[in-house]
Design a protein around this motif. Structure first.
Motif, PDB file in Angstrom:
ATOM      1  N   LEU A 196      40.948   7.635  40.067  1.00  0.00           N
ATOM      2  CA  LEU A 196      40.292   8.807  39.926  1.00  0.00           C
ATOM      3  C   LEU A 196      40.081   9.629  41.134  1.00  0.00           C
ATOM      4  N   LEU A 197      40.583  10.581  41.542  1.00  0.00           N
ATOM      5  CA  LEU A 197      40.286  11.950  42.220  1.00  0.00           C
ATOM      6  C   LEU A 197      38.623  12.852  42.359  1.00  0.00           C
ATOM      7  N   VAL A 198      38.457  12.362  42.855  1.00  0.00           N
ATOM      8  CA  VAL A 198      37.424  13.641  42.702  1.00  0.00           C
ATOM      9  C   VAL A 198      36.624  14.115  43.845  1.00  0.00           C
ATOM     10  N   GLY A 199      36.857  15.332  43.978  1.00  0.00           N
ATOM     11  CA  GLY A 199      36.773  16.486  45.399  1.00  0.00           C
ATOM     12  C   GLY A 199      36.046  17.868  44.935  1.00  0.00           C
ATOM     13  N   THR A 200      34.821  18.149  45.843  1.00  0.00           N
ATOM     14  CA  THR A 200      34.988  19.520  46.251  1.00  0.00           C
ATOM     15  C   THR A 200      35.181  19.742  47.034  1.00  0.00           C
ATOM     16  N   GLY A 201      35.150  21.908  46.755  1.00  0.00           N
ATOM     17  CA  GLY A 201      35.754  22.288  48.006  1.00  0.00           C
ATOM     18  C   GLY A 201      37.176  22.360  48.093  1.00  0.00           C
ATOM     19  N   THR A 202      37.672  22.228  49.429  1.00  0.00           N
ATOM     20  CA  THR A 202      38.510  22.089  50.199  1.00  0.00           C
ATOM     21  C   THR A 202      38.557  20.444  49.979  1.00  0.00           C
ATOM     22  N   GLY A 203      37.883  19.301  49.125  1.00  0.00           N
ATOM     23  CA  GLY A 203      38.092  18.165  49.456  1.00  0.00           C
ATOM     24  C   GLY A 203      39.338  18.069  47.776  1.00  0.00           C
ATOM     25  N   LEU A 204      39.498  19.202  47.533  1.00  0.00           N
ATOM     26  CA  LEU A 204      40.923  19.075  46.747  1.00  0.00           C
ATOM     27  C   LEU A 204      42.210  18.807  47.705  1.00  0.00           C
ATOM     28  N   ALA A 205      42.513  19.209  48.969  1.00  0.00           N
ATOM     29  CA  ALA A 205      43.481  19.348  50.038  1.00  0.00           C
ATOM     30  C   ALA A 205      44.399  17.772  49.798  1.00  0.00           C
ATOM     31  N   PRO A 206      43.252  17.274  50.136  1.00  0.00           N
ATOM     32  CA  PRO A 206      44.335  15.488  49.927  1.00  0.00           C
ATOM     33  C   PRO A 206      44.377  15.325  48.764  1.00  0.00           C
ATOM     34  N   LEU A 207      43.582  15.711  47.715  1.00  0.00           N
ATOM     35  CA  LEU A 207      43.720  14.790  46.169  1.00  0.00           C
ATOM     36  C   LEU A 207      45.294  15.576  45.578  1.00  0.00           C
ATOM     37  N   VAL A 208      45.144  16.840  45.906  1.00  0.00           N
ATOM     38  CA  VAL A 208      46.967  17.212  45.348  1.00  0.00           C
ATOM     39  C   VAL A 208      47.826  16.611  46.240  1.00  0.00           C
ATOM     40  N   GLY A 209      47.648  16.050  47.488  1.00  0.00           N
ATOM     41  CA  GLY A 209      48.524  14.919  47.964  1.00  0.00           C
ATOM     42  C   GLY A 209      48.379  14.044  47.639  1.00  0.00           C
ATOM     43  N   ILE A 210      47.546  13.196  47.020  1.00  0.00           N
ATOM     44  CA  ILE A 210      47.924  11.978  46.712  1.00  0.00           C
ATOM     45  C   ILE A 210      48.396  12.415  45.183  1.00  0.00           C
ATOM     46  N   ALA A 211      47.983  13.195  44.261  1.00  0.00           N
ATOM     47  CA  ALA A 211      48.521  13.196  43.577  1.00  0.00           C
ATOM     48  C   ALA A 211      50.052  13.100  43.223  1.00  0.00           C
ATOM     49  N   ARG A 212      50.409  13.702  44.160  1.00  0.00           N
ATOM     50  CA  ARG A 212      52.191  14.818  43.822  1.00  0.00           C
ATOM     51  C   ARG A 212      52.505  13.642  44.525  1.00  0.00           C
ATOM     52  N   ASP A 213      52.094  12.632  45.720  1.00  0.00           N
ATOM     53  CA  ASP A 213      52.329  11.236  45.751  1.00  0.00           C
ATOM     54  C   ASP A 213      52.208  10.256  44.559  1.00  0.00           C
ATOM     55  N   ALA A 214      51.457  10.061  44.220  1.00  0.00           N
ATOM     56  CA  ALA A 214      51.447   9.081  43.465  1.00  0.00           C
ATOM     57  C   ALA A 214      52.630   9.518  42.061  1.00  0.00           C
ATOM     58  N   LEU A 215      52.806  10.839  41.960  1.00  0.00           N
ATOM     59  CA  LEU A 215      53.876  10.634  40.374  1.00  0.00           C
ATOM     60  C   LEU A 215      55.050  10.626  41.483  1.00  0.00           C
ATOM     61  N   ARG A 216      55.801  10.957  42.541  1.00  0.00           N
ATOM     62  CA  ARG A 216      56.857  10.801  42.477  1.00  0.00           C
ATOM     63  C   ARG A 216      56.794   9.877  42.976  1.00  0.00           C
TER      64      ARG A 216
END
Ligand SMILES: Cc1cc2nc3c(=O)[nH]c(=O)nc-3n(C[C@H](O)[C@H](O)[C@H](O)COP(=O)(O)OP(=O)(O)OC[C@H]3O[C@@H](n4cnc5c(N)ncnc54)[C@H](O)[C@@H]3O)c2cc1C
Ligand code: FES
Length: 323
Positions: A196-216
């Motif tokens: 579960l990845l939850v972010g507000t505003g630029t809290g998206l930045a780390p989540l994008v990295g984490i999601a791409r890394d987990a999929l990779r």
């Protein structure tokens, strides 16, 4: 009360006072930002006296072993002599590769990745402006996929570092960054686990990295990414994340808006509330929460009460610099 020795001066501390508070109360100028044990910009080394365990939470093992500690979260138990650590090896000079707007008030800053710069997506680094002031920014890039470091920076009106990025930086400029820090990143293993990845505003930045890394790394369990904004104009990377949602069967993206018009494909409500409406029970889940401090801290508690283990909840509140 314990005394603090720093650069030849001796300073008496008061009961319950941190090393940082003691030094600043005596007018000593030292580097700091969050005052909450998060950003690591206040790190010093104990030349004499032992740092408290809490003041070494979250710092690299190698530095811990060398008695580095965070002066904002160290209430000294004995007299201490402290010093600014030798920054060689922990600060990097790099150059701006690109700067573009992701929304009216969010800038994507890409920096050349210095040689030997190790990081995990979702960790943060400290970026120093021309006046020597540092602020933390999370890493949205993935070292195995990107040859640059990507930061997503919300421009705070009159913000010392974010406004400098917006108005003072240009492609090709040199900037100073720290090594990466923090625990908010994907660690492989338990690849069927729900994320579960939850972010507000630029809290998206780390989540994008984490999601791409987990999929990779072949994470096979469901990955649910909620991005919250008060208004629709605050959402960004909508096309890119919607495309990821279409391509990866186990990746779901939920843009959420809490006020005003809500277009098709966007959820109405606060991301933190929608998560708990969608998933009332979360035992066995791993969660990553980033962005506004009140959202992150509030949701951290609720997710724990919904059954997730505290060890599986990674939170990066974007704590503002405190005077
Ligand atoms: C671990 C960590 C990771 C972070 N990651 C990111 C990231 O990826 N992207 C990002 O944009 N930020 C991130 N931040 C926040 C960032 O470090 C700065 O706090 C932010 O950019 C403001 O710094 P500034 O120097 O521009 O403003 P400052 O000079 O510190 O503040 C100027 C004024 O604006 C107020 N202010 C500061 N922040 C806000 C805010 N968010 N909303 C309203 N008023 C504010 C301050 O109280 C002050 O009055 C992170 C913080 C932490 C601790
Ligand atoms: S960790 Fe000490 S000021 Fe941020």
């Amino acid at each position: 009360m314990p005394a603090i020795e720093f650069e030849g001066g001796q300073y008496e501390s008061e009961p319950g006072e941190s090393v940082l508070d003691c030094l600043t109360r005596h007018g000593v100028s030292v580097n700091y930002s969050c005052r909450a044990g998060v950003c690591q910009s206040c790190m010093m080394v104990a030349v004499e006296g032992k740092p408290t365990p809490v003041s070494q939470l979250g710092i690299r093992e190698t530095l811990k072993a060398q008695d580095h500690f965070l002066i904002c979260s160290c209430v000294p138990e004995t007299d201490m002599t402290v010093a600014v650590p030798d920054r060689a090896g922990s600060l990097f000079e790099t150059t701006v590769v690109s700067l573009d707007r992701l929304s009216a008030d969010v800038i994507r800053l890409r920096l050349a990745r210095p040689e030997n710069y190790d990081y995990r997506p979702g960790q943060f680094l400290n970026l120093t402006n021309a006046a020597g002031i540092s602020r933390s920014y999370s890493l949205a890039s993935v070292p195995e996929l990107d040859d640059f470091l990507e930061l997503q920076i919300r421009i705070v009106p009159d913000g010392q570092v974010s406004s400098w990025v917006a108005n003072g930086l240009q492609v090709g400029d040199s900037v100073t960054i720290s090594q990466s820090a923090g625990e908010c990143s994907y660690v492989p293993g338990r690849e069927q686990q729900s994320l579960l990845l939850v972010g507000t505003g630029t809290g998206l930045a780390p989540l994008v990295g984490i999601a791409r890394d987990a999929l990779r790394q072949g994470h096979a369990g469901p990955i649910h990414l909620y991005h919250g904004s008060s208004a629709v104009e605050g959402l960004y990377l909508v096309d890119e994340l919607s495309a990821m949602d279409r391509v990866h069967e186990n990746f779901q993206y939920y843009p959420c808006v809490s006020r005003g018009a809500v277009p098709d494909g966007v959820r109405a409500g606060r991301a933190a509330d929608l998560v708990l409406q969608d998933f009332a029970k979360l035992p066995g889940w791993r969660a990553f929460l980033c962005g506004r401090e009140d959202m992150v801290k509030g949701l951290q508690k609720k997710i724990f009460l919904a059954g997730a283990s505290m060890q599986d909840i990674f939170a990066d509140p974007f704590i503002e610099a405190k005077d």
